[in-house]
Write a protein that holds these residues in place. Sequence first.
Motif, PDB file in Angstrom:
ATOM      1  N   GLU A  90     -12.550   3.926  23.022  1.00 49.53           N
ATOM      2  CA  GLU A  90     -13.265   3.723  24.280  1.00 49.53           C
ATOM      3  C   GLU A  90     -13.641   5.045  24.943  1.00 49.53           C
ATOM      4  OE1 GLU A  90     -10.858   1.106  26.651  1.00 49.53           O
ATOM      5  OE2 GLU A  90     -10.586  -0.315  24.979  1.00 49.53           O
ATOM      6  N   GLY A  91     -12.721   6.019  24.913  1.00 47.01           N
ATOM      7  CA  GLY A  91     -13.004   7.319  25.527  1.00 47.01           C
ATOM      8  C   GLY A  91     -14.133   8.045  24.815  1.00 47.01           C
ATOM      9  N   ALA A  92     -14.069   8.042  23.484  1.00 45.49           N
ATOM     10  CA  ALA A  92     -15.119   8.703  22.701  1.00 45.49           C
ATOM     11  C   ALA A  92     -16.471   8.038  22.932  1.00 45.49           C
ATOM     12  CB  ALA A  92     -14.752   8.663  21.220  1.00 45.49           C
ATOM     13  N   GLU A  93     -16.468   6.723  22.976  1.00 44.13           N
ATOM     14  CA  GLU A  93     -17.714   5.987  23.220  1.00 44.13           C
ATOM     15  C   GLU A  93     -18.254   6.288  24.613  1.00 44.13           C
ATOM     16  OE1 GLU A  93     -19.325   1.440  22.628  1.00 44.13           O
ATOM     17  OE2 GLU A  93     -17.328   1.713  23.511  1.00 44.13           O
ATOM     18  N   ARG A  94     -17.365   6.405  25.586  1.00 47.89           N
ATOM     19  CA  ARG A  94     -17.788   6.678  26.967  1.00 47.89           C
ATOM     20  C   ARG A  94     -18.479   8.042  27.055  1.00 47.89           C
ATOM     21  NH1 ARG A  94     -13.484   5.197  28.976  1.00 47.89           N
ATOM     22  NH2 ARG A  94     -14.154   3.201  29.833  1.00 47.89           N
ATOM     23  N   VAL A  95     -17.914   9.041  26.400  1.00 43.46           N
ATOM     24  CA  VAL A  95     -18.513  10.376  26.403  1.00 43.46           C
ATOM     25  C   VAL A  95     -19.879  10.348  25.717  1.00 43.46           C
ATOM     26  CG1 VAL A  95     -18.297  12.729  25.516  1.00 43.46           C
ATOM     27  CG2 VAL A  95     -16.303  11.596  26.521  1.00 43.46           C
ATOM     28  N   ALA A  96     -19.957   9.655  24.577  1.00 42.54           N
ATOM     29  CA  ALA A  96     -21.219   9.591  23.827  1.00 42.54           C
ATOM     30  C   ALA A  96     -22.311   8.895  24.623  1.00 42.54           C
ATOM     31  CB  ALA A  96     -20.991   8.873  22.502  1.00 42.54           C
ATOM     32  N   LYS A  97     -21.976   7.795  25.259  1.00 41.00           N
ATOM     33  CA  LYS A  97     -22.967   7.064  26.061  1.00 41.00           C
ATOM     34  C   LYS A  97     -23.439   7.897  27.245  1.00 41.00           C
ATOM     35  CE  LYS A  97     -21.793   2.235  25.014  1.00 41.00           C
ATOM     36  NZ  LYS A  97     -21.285   0.943  25.563  1.00 41.00           N
ATOM     37  N   ALA A  98     -22.497   8.585  27.891  1.00 40.52           N
ATOM     38  CA  ALA A  98     -22.862   9.412  29.042  1.00 40.52           C
ATOM     39  C   ALA A  98     -23.732  10.579  28.608  1.00 40.52           C
ATOM     40  CB  ALA A  98     -21.604   9.923  29.741  1.00 40.52           C
ATOM     41  N   ALA A  99     -23.413  11.167  27.458  1.00 46.41           N
ATOM     42  CA  ALA A  99     -24.203  12.283  26.945  1.00 46.41           C
ATOM     43  C   ALA A  99     -25.627  11.838  26.623  1.00 46.41           C
ATOM     44  CB  ALA A  99     -23.535  12.877  25.703  1.00 46.41           C
ATOM     45  N   ALA A 100     -25.756  10.668  26.016  1.00 46.26           N
ATOM     46  CA  ALA A 100     -27.076  10.134  25.682  1.00 46.26           C
ATOM     47  C   ALA A 100     -27.879   9.859  26.953  1.00 46.26           C
ATOM     48  CB  ALA A 100     -26.935   8.869  24.845  1.00 46.26           C
ATOM     49  N   ALA A 101     -27.227   9.265  27.939  1.00 44.09           N
ATOM     50  CA  ALA A 101     -27.902   8.933  29.197  1.00 44.09           C
ATOM     51  C   ALA A 101     -28.339  10.183  29.957  1.00 44.09           C
ATOM     52  CB  ALA A 101     -26.980   8.088  30.076  1.00 44.09           C
ATOM     53  N   ALA A 102     -27.580  11.278  29.794  1.00 46.14           N
ATOM     54  CA  ALA A 102     -27.895  12.520  30.504  1.00 46.14           C
ATOM     55  C   ALA A 102     -28.907  13.374  29.754  1.00 46.14           C
ATOM     56  CB  ALA A 102     -26.606  13.320  30.720  1.00 46.14           C
ATOM     57  N   GLY A 103     -29.320  12.928  28.574  1.00 46.03           N
ATOM     58  CA  GLY A 103     -30.299  13.680  27.808  1.00 46.03           C
ATOM     59  C   GLY A 103     -29.733  14.930  27.154  1.00 46.03           C
ATOM     60  N   VAL A 104     -28.439  14.918  26.859  1.00 49.43           N
ATOM     61  CA  VAL A 104     -27.784  16.058  26.206  1.00 49.43           C
ATOM     62  C   VAL A 104     -28.362  16.239  24.799  1.00 49.43           C
ATOM     63  CG1 VAL A 104     -25.581  16.887  25.270  1.00 49.43           C
ATOM     64  CG2 VAL A 104     -25.666  15.841  27.545  1.00 49.43           C
ATOM     65  N   GLY A 105     -28.596  17.488  24.409  1.00 48.79           N
ATOM     66  CA  GLY A 105     -29.215  17.743  23.112  1.00 48.79           C
ATOM     67  C   GLY A 105     -28.272  17.646  21.931  1.00 48.79           C
ATOM     68  N   ARG A 106     -27.009  18.082  22.109  1.00 48.60           N
ATOM     69  CA  ARG A 106     -26.040  18.108  21.010  1.00 48.60           C
ATOM     70  C   ARG A 106     -24.716  17.499  21.462  1.00 48.60           C
ATOM     71  NH1 ARG A 106     -27.263  20.587  15.686  1.00 48.60           N
ATOM     72  NH2 ARG A 106     -29.372  21.376  16.001  1.00 48.60           N
ATOM     73  N   LEU A 107     -24.121  16.736  20.550  1.00 49.32           N
ATOM     74  CA  LEU A 107     -22.809  16.157  20.824  1.00 49.32           C
ATOM     75  C   LEU A 107     -21.927  16.365  19.605  1.00 49.32           C
ATOM     76  CD1 LEU A 107     -20.760  14.387  22.425  1.00 49.32           C
ATOM     77  CD2 LEU A 107     -21.802  12.391  21.324  1.00 49.32           C
ATOM     78  N   VAL A 108     -20.715  16.858  19.853  1.00 48.63           N
ATOM     79  CA  VAL A 108     -19.712  17.029  18.796  1.00 48.63           C
ATOM     80  C   VAL A 108     -18.509  16.158  19.124  1.00 48.63           C
ATOM     81  CG1 VAL A 108     -18.052  18.613  17.745  1.00 48.63           C
ATOM     82  CG2 VAL A 108     -20.407  19.359  18.151  1.00 48.63           C
ATOM     83  N   GLN A 109     -18.078  15.377  18.144  1.00 44.99           N
ATOM     84  CA  GLN A 109     -16.914  14.508  18.298  1.00 44.99           C
ATOM     85  C   GLN A 109     -15.825  14.960  17.331  1.00 44.99           C
ATOM     86  OE1 GLN A 109     -15.994  12.078  20.359  1.00 44.99           O
ATOM     87  NE2 GLN A 109     -14.077  11.739  19.240  1.00 44.99           N
TER      88      GLN A 109
ATOM     89  N   PHE B  34     -24.819   7.694  20.081  1.00 45.31           N
ATOM     90  CA  PHE B  34     -25.487   8.986  19.967  1.00 45.31           C
ATOM     91  C   PHE B  34     -25.637   9.279  18.475  1.00 45.31           C
ATOM     92  CE2 PHE B  34     -26.181  12.862  22.712  1.00 45.31           C
ATOM     93  CZ  PHE B  34     -26.678  13.694  21.713  1.00 45.31           C
ATOM     94  N   PRO B  35     -26.672   8.731  17.838  1.00 42.91           N
ATOM     95  CA  PRO B  35     -26.831   8.826  16.376  1.00 42.91           C
ATOM     96  C   PRO B  35     -26.817  10.243  15.817  1.00 42.91           C
ATOM     97  CG  PRO B  35     -28.346   7.212  17.283  1.00 42.91           C
ATOM     98  CD  PRO B  35     -27.747   7.919  18.451  1.00 42.91           C
ATOM     99  N   GLY B  36     -27.228  11.221  16.607  1.00 39.92           N
ATOM    100  CA  GLY B  36     -27.284  12.593  16.115  1.00 39.92           C
ATOM    101  C   GLY B  36     -25.996  13.371  16.285  1.00 39.92           C
ATOM    102  N   ALA B  37     -24.918  12.700  16.684  1.00 36.63           N
ATOM    103  CA  ALA B  37     -23.647  13.390  16.908  1.00 36.63           C
ATOM    104  C   ALA B  37     -23.115  14.028  15.624  1.00 36.63           C
ATOM    105  CB  ALA B  37     -22.614  12.421  17.472  1.00 36.63           C
ATOM    106  N   THR B  38     -22.450  15.153  15.778  1.00 42.67           N
ATOM    107  CA  THR B  38     -21.770  15.819  14.666  1.00 42.67           C
ATOM    108  C   THR B  38     -20.285  15.484  14.764  1.00 42.67           C
ATOM    109  OG1 THR B  38     -23.349  17.646  14.658  1.00 42.67           O
ATOM    110  CG2 THR B  38     -21.215  18.033  13.593  1.00 42.67           C
ATOM    111  N   VAL B  39     -19.701  15.069  13.649  1.00 38.05           N
ATOM    112  CA  VAL B  39     -18.297  14.671  13.622  1.00 38.05           C
ATOM    113  C   VAL B  39     -17.504  15.628  12.747  1.00 38.05           C
ATOM    114  CG1 VAL B  39     -16.654  12.876  12.930  1.00 38.05           C
ATOM    115  CG2 VAL B  39     -18.823  12.232  14.027  1.00 38.05           C
TER     116      VAL B  39
END
Length: 342
Positions: free
Chosen positions: A97-116, A145-150
């Motif tokens: 849930e926490g990881a999903e919350r960060v990813a959704k918020a990042a997508a909504a904020a228009g963040v360019g890169r996300l690392v999980q 956030f389909p473009g996330a790096t894991v």
Amino acid sequence: MTKPRLVTVFGGSGFIGRHLVKRLVARGDRVRVAVRDTEKAAFLKPMGDLGQISFVPASVLDDASVARAVAGADAVVNLVGILAESGKATFQRIHVEGAERVAKAAAAAGVGRLVQMSALGADETSDAVYARTKAQGEAAVRAAFPGATVFRPSVVFGPEDGFFNLFAAIARFSPVLPFFTQTAPALKRDAAGRPQIDLVGDGGPKFQPVYVGDVAEAILRSLEPEAPTGVTYELGGDEVLSMRDVMKLVAHETRRSRLIVPLPMWVADVEATFLQMLPKPLLTRDQVKLLRRDNVVSGALPGLRDLGVTPTTVEAIVPTYLVRFRTMHKQIILRDPHRTDR
């Protein structure tokens, strides 16, 4: 030098986080450290120039605080994870849930890169809840956030680690360093057919320790504009060590003569039943389930070298910090190696 970015790092004051923050500010980026207790993270400030590092109170369990933390960021890195459950901090709530919350918020904020940050061995079919929720968290992040790096690291080592330091601390007081295994002790026969007791077996579960600095560097490089997106990396060093190898290394580097003995996994289960009741569990039954499988890279996914990072050896780093556990360093080893307020 490319244009400075604003990078939000959830869990920036943790073991991996502090090494990443140091590299980000050295690059010239501005870093927003998102943590539950900003005062405890203040030790990071001297790493950067005035105003280069800022702090925001945030919990991956809270929508509003996560949204504030990612607002205006160019990149977001989520390093939050737990090894044992405690109260509201369950594997499901933190890893999924926490990881999903960060990813959704990042997508909504228009963040360019996300690392999980995930873990080697993440598997939705695993018997261990830890590994299962890590995999479920990856899936939830990818959906949002389909473009996330894991990143999936093996055991991460470094001066502040909870792996080699833990066993070295045990070696200070215990005459025995045990390793858990499913293949010893066992009665076998030698080449001549004579019965003998095998006290080693396969040496217990195998690990591929990866240096914390290499993990931080890999994350840094994955944030560069030319780095690919939507990739999952398995991070491991060049050396594969059995649990017995780890104990031998600890005994050698601490200069302590200790008996290294095998214990069956059922003994680990019994010990974990009681140890998991401690405020900071040394071992849990879920962790024992993890120990039944090797923690090494599969080779099917890219790793450190694909990001241009040459793995640092265990021998190059571990002796530099286990030296404090030697008898001639008594005045040093009595200090808490995890304190950061000095």
